[in-house]
Design a protein around this motif. Sequence first.
Motif, PDB file in Angstrom:
ATOM      1  N   MET A 175      -1.288 -42.454  41.896  1.00  9.11           N
ATOM      2  CA  MET A 175      -1.542 -43.444  40.819  1.00  9.11           C
ATOM      3  C   MET A 175      -0.491 -43.400  39.909  1.00  9.11           C
ATOM      4  O   MET A 175       0.205 -42.415  39.163  1.00  9.11           O
ATOM      5  N   SER A 176      -0.039 -44.665  39.519  1.00  5.95           N
ATOM      6  CA  SER A 176       0.905 -44.822  38.148  1.00  5.95           C
ATOM      7  C   SER A 176       0.499 -45.842  37.166  1.00  5.95           C
ATOM      8  O   SER A 176      -0.347 -46.424  37.504  1.00  5.95           O
ATOM      9  N   ILE A 177       1.211 -45.798  36.234  1.00  4.50           N
ATOM     10  CA  ILE A 177       1.247 -46.496  35.098  1.00  4.50           C
ATOM     11  C   ILE A 177       2.342 -47.349  34.600  1.00  4.50           C
ATOM     12  O   ILE A 177       3.371 -46.799  34.901  1.00  4.50           O
ATOM     13  N   GLU A 178       2.045 -48.605  34.503  1.00  4.91           N
ATOM     14  CA  GLU A 178       3.150 -49.583  34.103  1.00  4.91           C
ATOM     15  C   GLU A 178       3.668 -48.969  32.553  1.00  4.91           C
ATOM     16  O   GLU A 178       2.665 -48.664  31.605  1.00  4.91           O
ATOM     17  N   THR A 179       4.943 -48.929  32.312  1.00  5.99           N
ATOM     18  CA  THR A 179       5.397 -48.382  30.804  1.00  5.99           C
ATOM     19  C   THR A 179       5.388 -49.646  29.859  1.00  5.99           C
ATOM     20  O   THR A 179       5.831 -49.418  28.790  1.00  5.99           O
ATOM     21  N   VAL A 239      -2.418 -32.640  27.097  1.00  8.01           N
ATOM     22  CA  VAL A 239      -1.843 -31.510  27.908  1.00  8.01           C
ATOM     23  C   VAL A 239      -1.404 -30.386  27.467  1.00  8.01           C
ATOM     24  O   VAL A 239      -1.879 -29.170  27.571  1.00  8.01           O
ATOM     25  N   THR A 240      -0.154 -30.747  26.476  1.00  9.24           N
ATOM     26  CA  THR A 240       0.253 -29.647  25.719  1.00  9.24           C
ATOM     27  C   THR A 240      -0.834 -28.762  24.713  1.00  9.24           C
ATOM     28  O   THR A 240      -0.705 -27.858  24.700  1.00  9.24           O
ATOM     29  N   LEU A 241      -1.548 -29.528  24.139  1.00 11.71           N
ATOM     30  CA  LEU A 241      -2.574 -29.126  23.305  1.00 11.71           C
ATOM     31  C   LEU A 241      -3.484 -28.378  24.051  1.00 11.71           C
ATOM     32  O   LEU A 241      -3.819 -27.338  23.465  1.00 11.71           O
ATOM     33  N   THR A 300       2.960 -46.970  27.839  1.00 12.23           N
ATOM     34  CA  THR A 300       3.806 -45.810  27.061  1.00 12.23           C
ATOM     35  C   THR A 300       3.190 -45.033  26.144  1.00 12.23           C
ATOM     36  O   THR A 300       2.930 -44.047  26.287  1.00 12.23           O
ATOM     37  N   ALA A 307      -1.506 -38.819  26.807  1.00  8.85           N
ATOM     38  CA  ALA A 307      -1.833 -37.956  27.933  1.00  8.85           C
ATOM     39  C   ALA A 307      -1.013 -36.575  27.967  1.00  8.85           C
ATOM     40  O   ALA A 307      -1.586 -35.530  28.095  1.00  8.85           O
ATOM     41  N   MET A 308       0.078 -36.795  27.768  1.00 13.08           N
ATOM     42  CA  MET A 308       1.282 -35.562  27.502  1.00 13.08           C
ATOM     43  C   MET A 308       0.792 -34.706  26.272  1.00 13.08           C
ATOM     44  O   MET A 308       0.694 -33.389  26.456  1.00 13.08           O
ATOM     45  N   MET A 309       0.327 -35.555  25.366  1.00 14.45           N
ATOM     46  CA  MET A 309      -0.143 -34.631  24.035  1.00 14.45           C
ATOM     47  C   MET A 309      -1.369 -33.875  24.396  1.00 14.45           C
ATOM     48  O   MET A 309      -1.433 -32.658  23.908  1.00 14.45           O
ATOM     49  N   LEU A 367       0.633 -42.838  28.078  1.00 18.45           N
ATOM     50  CA  LEU A 367       1.320 -41.717  28.618  1.00 18.45           C
ATOM     51  C   LEU A 367       1.501 -40.633  27.655  1.00 18.45           C
ATOM     52  O   LEU A 367       1.388 -39.302  27.833  1.00 18.45           O
ATOM     53  N   VAL A 368       2.161 -41.046  26.435  1.00 23.02           N
ATOM     54  CA  VAL A 368       2.407 -40.047  25.518  1.00 23.02           C
ATOM     55  C   VAL A 368       1.032 -39.162  25.137  1.00 23.02           C
ATOM     56  O   VAL A 368       1.341 -38.215  24.812  1.00 23.02           O
TER      57      VAL A 368
END
Lengths: 238, 104
Positions: free
Chosen positions: B1-5, B20-22, B10, B16-18, B13-14
């Motif tokens: 699965m991919s996301i267009e940036t 996960v780190t949280l 974008t 989602a990253m937040m 994605l940011v």
Amino acid sequence: MNTVDTGLHRLDGRLVWTGFRELVPLSIFVVAFGAAFGLAATQAGIGELAVVVMSTLVFSGYAQFAALELWGQQVPVITMLVTVLVISARHLLMGATLYPWLRELPPVKRYGVMLVASDANWAMSLQAFGRGQPGFGLLLGGGLALWLFWVLGTLLGVCSGGVVRDPRSWGLDMVMGCFLLAVLVSGKNNWRMLVNWSVAACASLLAFRYLPENSHVITGAVAGGVAGIFGREKIDEH
Amino acid sequence: MSIETAGWGTLVLVLAMMIVTLATRWGGVFVMSLVPVGHRVKRFIDGMSGSVLVALLAPMAVAGDNGARAALLVTAVFMLLTRKPLLAITGGILAAALVRQLPG
């Protein structure tokens, strides 16, 4: 660590400010590292605003650099999130190691101070508790300092690209490594700790070599923890 | 699965990253709050606390380049001699920078 003093978990404005100032000298390096990230991220094709937003919300240097490796027109979401998760997994250990003191805080503060948990301020906070001093000022204040300078550095890198063109050649990739080693060396060390650390080092190196990428920190730390359980039991027998 | 940036990709994605780190920042605390902290758990945490750092540093020293090794060596020596962390870190970073300027 076996006797948790009731006053050690206290957290007030003065402690936070002291913690903030304590981490400011290191923040010079954090700005440089952030600038390197800002530049690398814009070069990877992420929009300028998005780069700054990422540093603000994610606040995890290694994870962010790793995400850049996977960035393109299309980003493989699962791969990227798993990478971020594995690199960030050491935050799980940070929360666990601070838990004996964190549990004395009300939930909002307990999870609030963890928002800015990061390598440097966690290490200093834990060391303070080990010395019998309050450590949450370092965790929160120091974390705010690191976060602020990380975002400022990113902004600097985005706006005036080329401040730090090649962070590696300036040794900037070693900032956290050197800092954490300095913390490790300055702490109270004894033979039992050295045994735990040797086990941790061996497990980490084996994992680094043979297990999937980035799994060495958690593997080594858990091995050190298990060594801690057995090491003490052996001493108790005598 | 991919996301267009392009576009909102974008930001997604940011975020989602937040998340996960949280989750990792809070997860360790949360799990510990479910586990009764007995002597065994305390010893485990105790053994783990310095080991996180060791596990992070060992591959840096062993698998890293000479610049990385020089940085760690200088930091450790300065730290043992002077007990001044900032001096030790600055020395370490300078050592890495110097070694990496060398040809070869």
